[in-house]
Design a protein around this motif. Structure first.
Motif, PDB file in Angstrom:
ATOM      1  N   GLU A  22      -8.571  10.349  -8.302  1.00 46.82           N
ATOM      2  CA  GLU A  22      -8.424   9.181  -9.171  1.00 46.82           C
ATOM      3  C   GLU A  22      -8.954   7.989  -8.730  1.00 46.82           C
ATOM      4  O   GLU A  22      -9.013   6.879  -9.427  1.00 46.82           O
ATOM      5  CB  GLU A  22      -6.813   8.799  -9.355  1.00 46.82           C
ATOM      6  N   VAL A  23     -10.040   7.750  -7.612  1.00 50.48           N
ATOM      7  CA  VAL A  23     -10.725   6.953  -7.260  1.00 50.48           C
ATOM      8  C   VAL A  23     -12.173   7.226  -6.928  1.00 50.48           C
ATOM      9  O   VAL A  23     -12.420   8.418  -6.368  1.00 50.48           O
ATOM     10  CB  VAL A  23      -9.808   6.049  -6.133  1.00 50.48           C
ATOM     11  N   ASP A  24     -12.999   6.422  -7.172  1.00 51.32           N
ATOM     12  CA  ASP A  24     -14.504   6.681  -6.780  1.00 51.32           C
ATOM     13  C   ASP A  24     -14.897   5.637  -5.714  1.00 51.32           C
ATOM     14  O   ASP A  24     -14.100   4.900  -5.246  1.00 51.32           O
ATOM     15  CB  ASP A  24     -15.563   6.720  -7.965  1.00 51.32           C
ATOM     16  N   TYR A  25     -16.149   6.064  -5.184  1.00 48.74           N
ATOM     17  CA  TYR A  25     -16.380   5.094  -4.094  1.00 48.74           C
ATOM     18  C   TYR A  25     -16.139   3.525  -4.397  1.00 48.74           C
ATOM     19  O   TYR A  25     -15.836   2.586  -3.740  1.00 48.74           O
ATOM     20  CB  TYR A  25     -18.122   5.364  -3.580  1.00 48.74           C
ATOM     21  N   ALA A  26     -16.927   2.922  -5.419  1.00 50.03           N
ATOM     22  CA  ALA A  26     -16.896   1.592  -5.891  1.00 50.03           C
ATOM     23  C   ALA A  26     -15.353   1.296  -6.007  1.00 50.03           C
ATOM     24  O   ALA A  26     -15.034   0.058  -5.447  1.00 50.03           O
ATOM     25  CB  ALA A  26     -17.609   1.457  -7.071  1.00 50.03           C
ATOM     26  N   GLY A  27     -14.718   2.194  -6.608  1.00 47.06           N
ATOM     27  CA  GLY A  27     -13.328   1.586  -6.696  1.00 47.06           C
ATOM     28  C   GLY A  27     -12.294   1.505  -5.262  1.00 47.06           C
ATOM     29  O   GLY A  27     -11.595   0.530  -5.006  1.00 47.06           O
ATOM     30  N   LEU A  28     -12.895   2.444  -4.451  1.00 45.45           N
ATOM     31  CA  LEU A  28     -12.253   2.283  -2.795  1.00 45.45           C
ATOM     32  C   LEU A  28     -12.967   0.863  -2.266  1.00 45.45           C
ATOM     33  O   LEU A  28     -12.141   0.206  -1.375  1.00 45.45           O
ATOM     34  CB  LEU A  28     -12.623   3.563  -2.241  1.00 45.45           C
ATOM     35  N   VAL A  29     -14.127   0.778  -2.337  1.00 46.44           N
ATOM     36  CA  VAL A  29     -14.604  -0.435  -1.912  1.00 46.44           C
ATOM     37  C   VAL A  29     -13.777  -1.899  -2.365  1.00 46.44           C
ATOM     38  O   VAL A  29     -13.327  -2.694  -1.494  1.00 46.44           O
ATOM     39  CB  VAL A  29     -15.990  -0.938  -2.115  1.00 46.44           C
ATOM     40  N   GLU A  30     -13.536  -1.790  -3.731  1.00 47.17           N
ATOM     41  CA  GLU A  30     -12.816  -2.984  -4.048  1.00 47.17           C
ATOM     42  C   GLU A  30     -11.379  -2.973  -3.644  1.00 47.17           C
ATOM     43  O   GLU A  30     -10.589  -3.892  -3.373  1.00 47.17           O
ATOM     44  CB  GLU A  30     -12.626  -2.917  -5.799  1.00 47.17           C
ATOM     45  N   LEU A  31     -10.516  -1.794  -3.323  1.00 48.86           N
ATOM     46  CA  LEU A  31      -9.368  -1.652  -2.573  1.00 48.86           C
ATOM     47  C   LEU A  31      -9.446  -2.382  -1.405  1.00 48.86           C
ATOM     48  O   LEU A  31      -8.389  -2.965  -1.014  1.00 48.86           O
ATOM     49  CB  LEU A  31      -8.741  -0.074  -2.838  1.00 48.86           C
ATOM     50  N   THR A  39      -5.371  12.555  -0.375  1.00 48.55           N
ATOM     51  CA  THR A  39      -4.943  11.223  -0.860  1.00 48.55           C
ATOM     52  C   THR A  39      -5.243  10.002  -0.220  1.00 48.55           C
ATOM     53  O   THR A  39      -5.747  10.266   1.208  1.00 48.55           O
ATOM     54  CB  THR A  39      -3.528  11.337  -0.880  1.00 48.55           C
ATOM     55  N   VAL A  40      -5.182   8.767  -0.629  1.00 44.41           N
ATOM     56  CA  VAL A  40      -5.848   7.627   0.178  1.00 44.41           C
ATOM     57  C   VAL A  40      -4.582   6.603  -0.013  1.00 44.41           C
ATOM     58  O   VAL A  40      -4.117   6.348  -0.861  1.00 44.41           O
ATOM     59  CB  VAL A  40      -7.251   7.120  -0.272  1.00 44.41           C
ATOM     60  N   LEU A  41      -4.316   5.973   1.373  1.00 48.34           N
ATOM     61  CA  LEU A  41      -3.555   4.862   1.297  1.00 48.34           C
ATOM     62  C   LEU A  41      -4.432   3.684   1.775  1.00 48.34           C
ATOM     63  O   LEU A  41      -4.846   3.603   2.928  1.00 48.34           O
ATOM     64  CB  LEU A  41      -2.258   5.012   2.246  1.00 48.34           C
ATOM     65  N   ALA A  42      -4.511   2.378   1.009  1.00 49.60           N
ATOM     66  CA  ALA A  42      -5.168   1.472   1.165  1.00 49.60           C
ATOM     67  C   ALA A  42      -4.317   0.040   1.554  1.00 49.60           C
ATOM     68  O   ALA A  42      -3.332   0.070   0.873  1.00 49.60           O
ATOM     69  CB  ALA A  42      -5.892   1.017  -0.239  1.00 49.60           C
ATOM     70  N   LEU A  43      -4.375  -0.308   2.788  1.00 51.29           N
ATOM     71  CA  LEU A  43      -3.729  -1.319   3.263  1.00 51.29           C
ATOM     72  C   LEU A  43      -4.497  -2.776   3.120  1.00 51.29           C
ATOM     73  O   LEU A  43      -5.645  -2.724   3.242  1.00 51.29           O
ATOM     74  CB  LEU A  43      -3.060  -1.343   4.618  1.00 51.29           C
ATOM     75  N   ARG A  44      -3.708  -3.724   2.651  1.00 53.46           N
ATOM     76  CA  ARG A  44      -4.442  -5.080   2.811  1.00 53.46           C
ATOM     77  C   ARG A  44      -3.326  -6.118   3.343  1.00 53.46           C
ATOM     78  O   ARG A  44      -2.205  -6.075   2.849  1.00 53.46           O
ATOM     79  CB  ARG A  44      -4.634  -5.624   1.209  1.00 53.46           C
ATOM     80  N   ASN A  45      -3.662  -6.794   4.186  1.00 52.05           N
ATOM     81  CA  ASN A  45      -2.819  -7.860   5.105  1.00 52.05           C
ATOM     82  C   ASN A  45      -1.468  -7.130   5.278  1.00 52.05           C
ATOM     83  O   ASN A  45      -0.490  -7.887   5.143  1.00 52.05           O
ATOM     84  CB  ASN A  45      -2.702  -9.075   4.064  1.00 52.05           C
ATOM     85  N   GLY A  46      -1.610  -5.986   5.806  1.00 52.62           N
ATOM     86  CA  GLY A  46      -0.186  -5.154   6.199  1.00 52.62           C
ATOM     87  C   GLY A  46       0.793  -4.822   4.814  1.00 52.62           C
ATOM     88  O   GLY A  46       1.559  -4.226   5.128  1.00 52.62           O
ATOM     89  N   GLN A  47       0.076  -4.876   3.936  1.00 51.17           N
ATOM     90  CA  GLN A  47       0.696  -4.228   2.650  1.00 51.17           C
ATOM     91  C   GLN A  47       0.142  -3.112   1.813  1.00 51.17           C
ATOM     92  O   GLN A  47      -1.317  -3.221   1.984  1.00 51.17           O
ATOM     93  CB  GLN A  47       1.024  -5.533   1.518  1.00 51.17           C
ATOM     94  N   VAL A  48       0.833  -2.174   1.135  1.00 50.90           N
ATOM     95  CA  VAL A  48       0.125  -1.242   0.550  1.00 50.90           C
ATOM     96  C   VAL A  48      -0.519  -1.664  -0.767  1.00 50.90           C
ATOM     97  O   VAL A  48       0.032  -2.165  -1.585  1.00 50.90           O
ATOM     98  CB  VAL A  48       1.071  -0.115   0.334  1.00 50.90           C
ATOM     99  N   ALA A  49      -1.788  -1.501  -0.697  1.00 48.68           N
ATOM    100  CA  ALA A  49      -2.731  -2.099  -1.854  1.00 48.68           C
ATOM    101  C   ALA A  49      -2.873  -1.030  -2.751  1.00 48.68           C
ATOM    102  O   ALA A  49      -3.273  -1.112  -4.096  1.00 48.68           O
ATOM    103  CB  ALA A  49      -3.952  -2.535  -1.329  1.00 48.68           C
TER     104      ALA A  49
END
Ligand SMILES: Nc1ncnc2c1ncn2[C@@H]1O[C@H](COP(=O)(O)OP(=O)(O)OP(=O)(O)O)[C@@H](O)[C@H]1O
Ligand SMILES: [Mg+2]
Length: 495
Positions: free
Chosen positions: A229-238, A212-222
């Motif tokens: 459920e996600v590919d490389y390009a999707g992860l880059v965008e996250l 599983t992956v947890l993406a943070l953006r400015n301190g919030q869960v993005a």
């Protein structure tokens, strides 16, 4: 994940933490189960290390719940590898591995030492590297230090207790095969029922190992989702909030030779010859122990050479004479910013100014605060240092932003020769593209660039020419159509 999720090892809810005006974490929630590998990703300064430091009890959260007994009554044991590794540099690997490890007071000292040495060898051998366990940690390369830190955290991990292993960017200094080896260890830890939380900017490796992956953006869960459920390009965008393009390098028009190295020898390197021309970017590839990590510092003069000569625009550079190297236009971004790249207790702006610009800033004249502020504004904007607070102590910047400050410090000197070790370690995908662009522009202005990197992909994208080292000698020189990631990796494996 082949089986269903095991019991819950950790539940975090509403975790919030501010540093003054900076909200590092804003109501973050997550869960980790036994057997699960959770990757935490996010841009530099998004709050990843803050999360880990709160779990470790280093910082106290302003709000939120951390539940380590979520699954049953038995609390989960947490083990950590922090971004700065937390090793004692002035002790040996053996001693570092022995630290905090329930020593028996009755044991005879020599016996204990011998036992520690044996254990230390066993632990480091898991990673297939032959480290002198009695050498001081400060003498090891960044990659070797990472391995020691990992070995220490894993000590006794199969003791049967519920465990969560937390790693903050363990692979920043490791090369392809070393990353794979470490990731195999991570998977094994999870298969034996432990949970793993790891932070990484290498998004391809994240997808290779995490459940599983947890993406943070400015301190919030993005985003918090299964990797399936996600590919490389999707992860880059996250992470970046947008797609990131790759660098378009025009072929270099080779200028005059700037750097001429002949017969260089050191700890691993034997008889290295390399010439770098104005405007050219030359890469150094190779696995741990290949000598890749020692070339730049030997050229700059910080590391002893046992033989060889180095000339910068016709001027010989002597070992140990860093001042004259800088005067002749050399700049060196070291792989280990904690050891020799930066002073954590000084402000970012003060760090920027620790190297004077040859020819324009006198070593004898004090730098005015106004000049410092102007330079900081310019260079931190160029290198994307965030937050834009040059007066903040360097230790309070996130790892990736500290790296950008070190880079800015040396780019500011407008060097004729730029020596780089792991120039994008710890920086996020967006910032990495910016730094590659900056390096290319610097070369475009006539600087000769020599860059050592554990990332073959980075070298393939950035360089005009790559020297691949194995066992201290150049085994391949790749240019043009031959200069690809896979060719570099193939040539890196010692025969
Ligand atoms: N001790 C501190 N004092 C003030 N600000 C801090 C402190 N520690 C962290 N911060 C700030 O909190 C924010 C989050 O930092 P954090 O180190 O968690 O980022 P990160 O996601 O780990 O980034 P990186 O990928 O660069 O390591 C940043 O803006 C950082 O400058
Ligand atoms: Mg961090």
């Amino acid at each position: 994940m082949t089986t269903g999720p095991g019991r819950e090892l950790l539940r975090v809810e509403g975790l919030t933490k501010s540093f003054g005006a900076t909200r590092a974490l804003d109501s973050v929630g997550l869960t980790i189960h036994a057997g699960e590998v959770l990757a935490v990703v996010g841009h530099n300064g998004s709050g990843k290390s803050t999360l880990v430091k709160i779990l470790a009890g280093f910082h106290t959260a302003d709000h939120g719940v951390i539940d380590l007994r979520a699954g049953s009554g038995e609390p989960t044991e947490l083990r950590f590898i922090h971004q700065d590794l937390g090793l004692v540099e002035t002790l040996s690997t053996r001693e570092n591995l022995g630290l905090g490890g329930g020593r028996s007071g009755r044991a005879w000292l020599p016996l204990r030492t011998a036992a520690e040495r044996r254990l230390a060898r066993e632990l480091t051998a898991q990673f297939g590297v032959d480290i002198d366990v009695d050498a001081l940690v400060q003498e090891l390369s960044p990659a070797e230090r990472t391995i020691v830190a990992i070995a220490r955290a894993l000590r006794g991990w199969d003791s049967g207790r519920t465990m969560l292993l937390v790693l903050d960017e363990p692979t920043a200094a490791l090369h392809g095969a070393e990353v794979d080896r470490l990731m195999a260890v991570v998977r094994r830890v999870a298969e034996r029922g432990a949970g793993v939380l790891f932070i990484s900017h290498r998004l391809d490796e994240v997808l290779g190992v995490a459940d599983t992956v947890l993406a943070l953006r400015n301190g919030q869960v993005a985003g918090h989702l299964p990797c399936a459920e996600v590919d490389y390009a999707g992860l880059v965008e996250l992470v970046a909030g947008k797609a990131v393009g790759t660098l378009e390098r025009r072929a270099a028009t080779a200028g005059d030779p700037v750097l001429r190295v002949r017969g260089l020898a050191g700890r691993s390197i034997t008889g290295l010859d390399v010439t770098v021309h104005a405007g050219e970017i030359v890469g150094l590839a190779g696995i741990l122990g290949s000598g890749r990590d020692e070339v730049c510092s030997m050229i700059f003069g910080g590391r002893q050479r046992s033989a060889g000569s180095v000339e910068l625009t016709g001027n010989p550079l002597a070992p140990g004479d860093l001042r004259s190297a800088i005067r002749h236009g050399a700049a060196f971004v070291p792989g280990d910013r904690h050891a020799d790249g930066a002073v954590m207790t000084m402000t970012a702006a003060e760090n920027l100014m620790t190297v004077r610009v040859p020819g324009t800033e006198s070593r004898w004249r004090r730098i005015s605060k106004g000049h410092e502020a102007g330079e900081a504004a310019t260079w931190f904007a160029t290198c994307g240092v965030l937050p834009a607070r040059p007066a903040m102590e360097l230790s309070q910047f996130s790892g990736g932003n500290q790296q950008k400050v070190v880079l800015a410090k040396w780019l500011r000197t407008r060097p004729r020769l730029l020596l780089l070790e792991e120039p994008t370690q710890g920086v996020d995908v967006g910032a990495k593209a910016t730094i590659h662009q900056l390096i290319a522009e610097t070369a475009g202005g006539g600087t000769a660039v020599l860059v050592a990197s554990s990332e073959a992909k980075e070298l393939a994208e950035l360089c005009d020419r790559v020297l691949v080292l194995a066992d201290g000698v150049v085994t391949a020189e790749l240019t043009g159509a031959e200069l690809t990631e896979s060719r570099i990796l193939r040539a890196s494996v010692p025969a």
